[in-house]
Design a protein around this motif. Structure first.
Motif, PDB file in Angstrom:
ATOM      1  N   LEU A   1      -8.486  -3.226  -2.596  1.00 51.26           N
ATOM      2  CA  LEU A   1      -8.533  -2.548  -1.299  1.00 51.26           C
ATOM      3  C   LEU A   1      -8.824  -1.056  -1.451  1.00 51.26           C
ATOM      4  N   ALA A   2      -8.336  -0.460  -2.529  1.00 50.06           N
ATOM      5  CA  ALA A   2      -8.523   0.978  -2.741  1.00 50.06           C
ATOM      6  C   ALA A   2      -9.879   1.314  -3.354  1.00 50.06           C
ATOM      7  N   MET A   3     -10.542   0.341  -3.969  1.00 47.35           N
ATOM      8  CA  MET A   3     -11.776   0.607  -4.719  1.00 47.35           C
ATOM      9  C   MET A   3     -12.898   1.142  -3.846  1.00 47.35           C
ATOM     10  N   ASP A   4     -13.635   2.097  -4.409  1.00 44.81           N
ATOM     11  CA  ASP A   4     -14.869   2.582  -3.793  1.00 44.81           C
ATOM     12  C   ASP A   4     -16.088   1.889  -4.399  1.00 44.81           C
ATOM     13  N   GLY A   5     -15.947   1.406  -5.609  1.00 44.18           N
ATOM     14  CA  GLY A   5     -17.069   0.747  -6.272  1.00 44.18           C
ATOM     15  C   GLY A   5     -16.774   0.568  -7.746  1.00 44.18           C
ATOM     16  N   GLN A   6     -17.657  -0.091  -8.438  1.00 46.08           N
ATOM     17  CA  GLN A   6     -17.458  -0.309  -9.862  1.00 46.08           C
ATOM     18  C   GLN A   6     -17.458   1.010 -10.621  1.00 46.08           C
ATOM     19  N   GLY A   7     -16.558   1.102 -11.602  1.00 49.44           N
ATOM     20  CA  GLY A   7     -16.507   2.289 -12.432  1.00 49.44           C
ATOM     21  C   GLY A   7     -15.573   3.371 -11.938  1.00 49.44           C
TER      22      GLY A   7
ATOM     23  N   ALA B   1       6.427   5.831  -2.188  1.00 48.38           N
ATOM     24  CA  ALA B   1       6.521   4.385  -1.939  1.00 48.38           C
ATOM     25  C   ALA B   1       7.525   4.095  -0.821  1.00 48.38           C
ATOM     26  N   LYS B   2       8.676   4.780  -0.856  1.00 45.71           N
ATOM     27  CA  LYS B   2       9.673   4.589   0.194  1.00 45.71           C
ATOM     28  C   LYS B   2       9.142   5.076   1.543  1.00 45.71           C
ATOM     29  N   MET B   3       8.445   6.200   1.520  1.00 45.10           N
ATOM     30  CA  MET B   3       7.851   6.711   2.754  1.00 45.10           C
ATOM     31  C   MET B   3       6.769   5.768   3.280  1.00 45.10           C
ATOM     32  N   ALA B   4       6.033   5.163   2.362  1.00 45.28           N
ATOM     33  CA  ALA B   4       4.999   4.208   2.757  1.00 45.28           C
ATOM     34  C   ALA B   4       5.610   2.990   3.417  1.00 45.28           C
ATOM     35  N   THR B   5       6.747   2.524   2.907  1.00 49.88           N
ATOM     36  CA  THR B   5       7.442   1.391   3.517  1.00 49.88           C
ATOM     37  C   THR B   5       7.878   1.724   4.934  1.00 49.88           C
ATOM     38  N   ARG B   6       8.472   2.887   5.107  1.00 43.98           N
ATOM     39  CA  ARG B   6       8.911   3.307   6.437  1.00 43.98           C
ATOM     40  C   ARG B   6       7.728   3.509   7.375  1.00 43.98           C
ATOM     41  N   THR B   7       6.607   3.982   6.814  1.00 41.99           N
ATOM     42  CA  THR B   7       5.415   4.206   7.636  1.00 41.99           C
ATOM     43  C   THR B   7       4.858   2.889   8.164  1.00 41.99           C
TER      44      THR B   7
ATOM     45  N   ALA C   1      -3.796   9.439  -9.268  1.00 42.29           N
ATOM     46  CA  ALA C   1      -4.385  10.741  -8.930  1.00 42.29           C
ATOM     47  C   ALA C   1      -5.533  10.563  -7.942  1.00 42.29           C
ATOM     48  N   ALA C   2      -6.364   9.552  -8.177  1.00 41.58           N
ATOM     49  CA  ALA C   2      -7.458   9.266  -7.244  1.00 41.58           C
ATOM     50  C   ALA C   2      -6.905   8.836  -5.892  1.00 41.58           C
ATOM     51  N   PHE C   3      -5.835   8.044  -5.926  1.00 40.47           N
ATOM     52  CA  PHE C   3      -5.296   7.550  -4.660  1.00 40.47           C
ATOM     53  C   PHE C   3      -4.657   8.658  -3.835  1.00 40.47           C
ATOM     54  N   VAL C   4      -4.044   9.630  -4.501  1.00 43.86           N
ATOM     55  CA  VAL C   4      -3.483  10.768  -3.769  1.00 43.86           C
ATOM     56  C   VAL C   4      -4.563  11.433  -2.908  1.00 43.86           C
ATOM     57  N   GLU C   5      -5.774  11.549  -3.454  1.00 43.15           N
ATOM     58  CA  GLU C   5      -6.874  12.132  -2.682  1.00 43.15           C
ATOM     59  C   GLU C   5      -7.324  11.190  -1.576  1.00 43.15           C
ATOM     60  N   ASP C   6      -7.459   9.909  -1.887  1.00 38.80           N
ATOM     61  CA  ASP C   6      -7.900   8.934  -0.886  1.00 38.80           C
ATOM     62  C   ASP C   6      -6.851   8.729   0.201  1.00 38.80           C
ATOM     63  N   ASP C   7      -5.598   8.874  -0.168  1.00 40.94           N
ATOM     64  CA  ASP C   7      -4.505   8.588   0.764  1.00 40.94           C
ATOM     65  C   ASP C   7      -4.505   9.529   1.957  1.00 40.94           C
ATOM     66  N   ARG C   8      -4.995  10.719   1.779  1.00 40.95           N
ATOM     67  CA  ARG C   8      -5.038  11.656   2.905  1.00 40.95           C
ATOM     68  C   ARG C   8      -5.912  11.090   4.020  1.00 40.95           C
TER      69      ARG C   8
ATOM     70  N   GLY D   1       0.098  -1.414   3.416  1.00 40.89           N
ATOM     71  CA  GLY D   1       0.780  -2.232   2.435  1.00 40.89           C
ATOM     72  C   GLY D   1       0.316  -1.933   1.023  1.00 40.89           C
ATOM     73  N   ALA D   2      -0.986  -1.715   0.857  1.00 41.13           N
ATOM     74  CA  ALA D   2      -1.536  -1.421  -0.470  1.00 41.13           C
ATOM     75  C   ALA D   2      -1.020  -0.095  -0.995  1.00 41.13           C
ATOM     76  N   ARG D   3      -0.928   0.921  -0.142  1.00 44.12           N
ATOM     77  CA  ARG D   3      -0.463   2.228  -0.617  1.00 44.12           C
ATOM     78  C   ARG D   3       0.999   2.157  -1.037  1.00 44.12           C
ATOM     79  N   MET D   4       1.779   1.374  -0.315  1.00 38.86           N
ATOM     80  CA  MET D   4       3.167   1.162  -0.701  1.00 38.86           C
ATOM     81  C   MET D   4       3.233   0.566  -2.101  1.00 38.86           C
ATOM     82  N   TYR D   5       2.375  -0.409  -2.369  1.00 34.14           N
ATOM     83  CA  TYR D   5       2.410  -1.091  -3.665  1.00 34.14           C
ATOM     84  C   TYR D   5       1.887  -0.187  -4.782  1.00 34.14           C
ATOM     85  N   LEU D   6       0.827   0.573  -4.532  1.00 38.87           N
ATOM     86  CA  LEU D   6       0.248   1.407  -5.588  1.00 38.87           C
ATOM     87  C   LEU D   6       1.196   2.532  -5.995  1.00 38.87           C
ATOM     88  N   TYR D   7       1.856   3.145  -5.029  1.00 42.90           N
ATOM     89  CA  TYR D   7       2.832   4.175  -5.382  1.00 42.90           C
ATOM     90  C   TYR D   7       4.004   3.566  -6.149  1.00 42.90           C
TER      91      TYR D   7
END
Length: 243
Positions: free
Chosen positions: A50-56, A149-155, A220-227, A14-20
């Protein structure tokens, strides 16, 4: 990424759908009060947490920017965002920060290149076609994020079907989910992952404190984390099918 529970996976899907969708909306047109509402919503904050790794990290930096934005009167905030949008995203002089994939992967740095057609093909594989076909380059950051985002919804829908499916209909549901996961992993590898971070760096060099730079760095950070998210969801799906 560590293994996920089904509930954790649903939250991340759900978070990835929203962030995209957020990145698509921010870069997709002139800012207005509706964008302000979306940016300062609790949903946006929860997705970033939900996506955060830490402060900063880029998610934390964007959260801080959104808090500052939310403290302003809406009209004042919208005026400021419109000025930044024209200066950084749509203006006549973008100072080498161009929101199109072809400008980063083509040696000639031109629009409507081979990569644009490849992006169009990726959209078509999953049934998506631009309404203004041929007028707007398919590889704009906003459009690539809209596709994801559309692909995330379908996923998320396919994931729920797999997790809830009985033995008789599990096969087709899992095939659909794996097809969606494969398509998104390819798109991140072949397209978004090749240029989002470079664009974010260029935009940050122009104005690193702007909302646009912060959102570009976030996505850009999320594209890497999303994998990692997609791989963890794939693992859960395989475990469900084997039971």
């Amino acid at each position: 990424m560590a293994s996920l529970t089904i509930d954790d996976a649903r939250l991340l899907l759900g978070a990835r759908m929203y962030l995209y969708e957020l990145a698509h909306t921010v870069f997709g047109g002139e800012p207005d009060a509706a964008l302000m509402e979306a940016l300062t919503s609790e949903t946006a904050d929860q997705a970033l947490v939900l996506a955060m790794d830490g402060q900063g990290d880029p998610y934390d930096h964007l959260r801080a920017s959104l808090v500052e934005l939310g403290a302003l009167p809406v009209e004042e905030a919208v005026v400021g965002l419109r000025s930044a949008h024209m200066r950084l995203v749509e203006g006549p002089d973008l100072h080498d920060a161009y929101p199109w994939e072809s400008m980063y992967v083509s040696h000639r740095r031109l629009l409507f290149q081979k990569s644009t057609l490849e992006v169009r093909g990726a959209y078509r594989e999953f049934g998506y076609e631009l309404q203004e076909h041929g007028k707007v380059p398919d590889d704009h950051l906003s459009l690539e994020c809209a596709f994801m985002a559309k692909m995330a919804t379908r996923t998320l829908e396919a994931f729920d079907s797999v997790m809830a499916g009985g033995e008789g209909d599990l096969g087709s549901a899992s095939e659909e989910l794996l097809h969606l996961l494969d398509g998104q992993e390819r798109f991140l590898c072949d397209h978004a992952g090749k240029w989002f971070s470079r664009y974010a760096a260029d935009l940050s060099a122009n104005d690193g404190e702007s909302l646009y730079a912060r959102v570009a760095c976030m996505i850009a950070a999320f594209v890497e984390d999303d994998r990692g998210v997609l791989e963890a969801v794939r693992t859960l799906a395989f475990e469900r099918v084997r039971k």
